[in-house]
Design an enzyme around this catalytic site. Structure first.
Site, short mmCIF file in Angstrom:
data_model
loop_
_atom_site.label_atom_id
_atom_site.label_comp_id
_atom_site.label_asym_id
_atom_site.label_seq_id
_atom_site.Cartn_x
_atom_site.Cartn_y
_atom_site.Cartn_z
N GLY A 42 0.84 -1.18 0.00
CA GLY A 42 0.00 0.00 0.00
C GLY A 42 0.87 1.23 0.00
CE1 TYR A 43 3.44 2.63 -4.08
CE2 TYR A 43 1.47 1.28 -4.23
CZ TYR A 43 2.78 1.53 -4.58
OH TYR A 43 3.43 0.67 -5.43
#
Length: 156
Positions: free
Chosen positions: A29-30
């Site tokens: 995820g970012y």
């Protein structure tokens, strides 16, 4: 200074599957959505990493990666990351003296299969396997950070 030089392609067919050396599940995820810098959290099997990448310049960019505890990665992914998370199985395949990474996406990006090749130089020559489709290195839709925001499953 760490520089990543990577080319990315669509994959056609399953001809690569009988050449797989290994596979591993990835969830990532970012934490940022900035065009200049991305900060990624990734769980790769039983290990976790925090990765900072600079803006893409052609097919290269700065990249720095640091191991972090898996428990910290889980918290970051579920509390701070952009949704949906990127889920994929990464397969490693050798062809023509190069090691290819083929990502078979799941979840919101199911149906997408990409091949990535990291190179030593931007003009490095490599053999194209027959399962290699169109190059998408310059198409931002296929950047993982964008797949987290605009999943492949939502494309029309």
């Amino acid at each position: 200074m760490a520089i990543e030089i990577e080319r990315k392609f669509l994959v056609v067919g399953d001809g690569w599957r009988d050449q797989v050396e290994d596979e591993i599940r990835l969830v990532q995820g970012y934490l940022t959505e900035d065009a200049r810098t991305t900060v990624r959290v990734r769980i790769r099997g039983e290990t976790a990493y925090l990765t900072i990448k600079g803006a893409t310049q052609g097919i290269s960019r700065l990249e720095f990666e640091y191991p972090i505890p898996v428990a910290d990665a889980e918290t970051l992914l579920h509390e701070l990351a952009v949704s949906p998370l990127i889920e994929k199985i990464r397969y490693r395949v050798r062809h023509g003296g190069h090691l290819w990474e083929l990502d078979v996406f799941a979840g919101a990006n199911a149906g997408l299969v990409l091949a990535e090749l990291e190179l030593e130089t931007v003009d490095e020559v490599f053999a194209r396997p027959d399962w290699l489709g169109s190059e998408v290195s310059d198409d931002p839709r296929y950047f993982n950070v964008n797949l987290a925001q605009w999943p492949y499953g939502n494309w029309s």
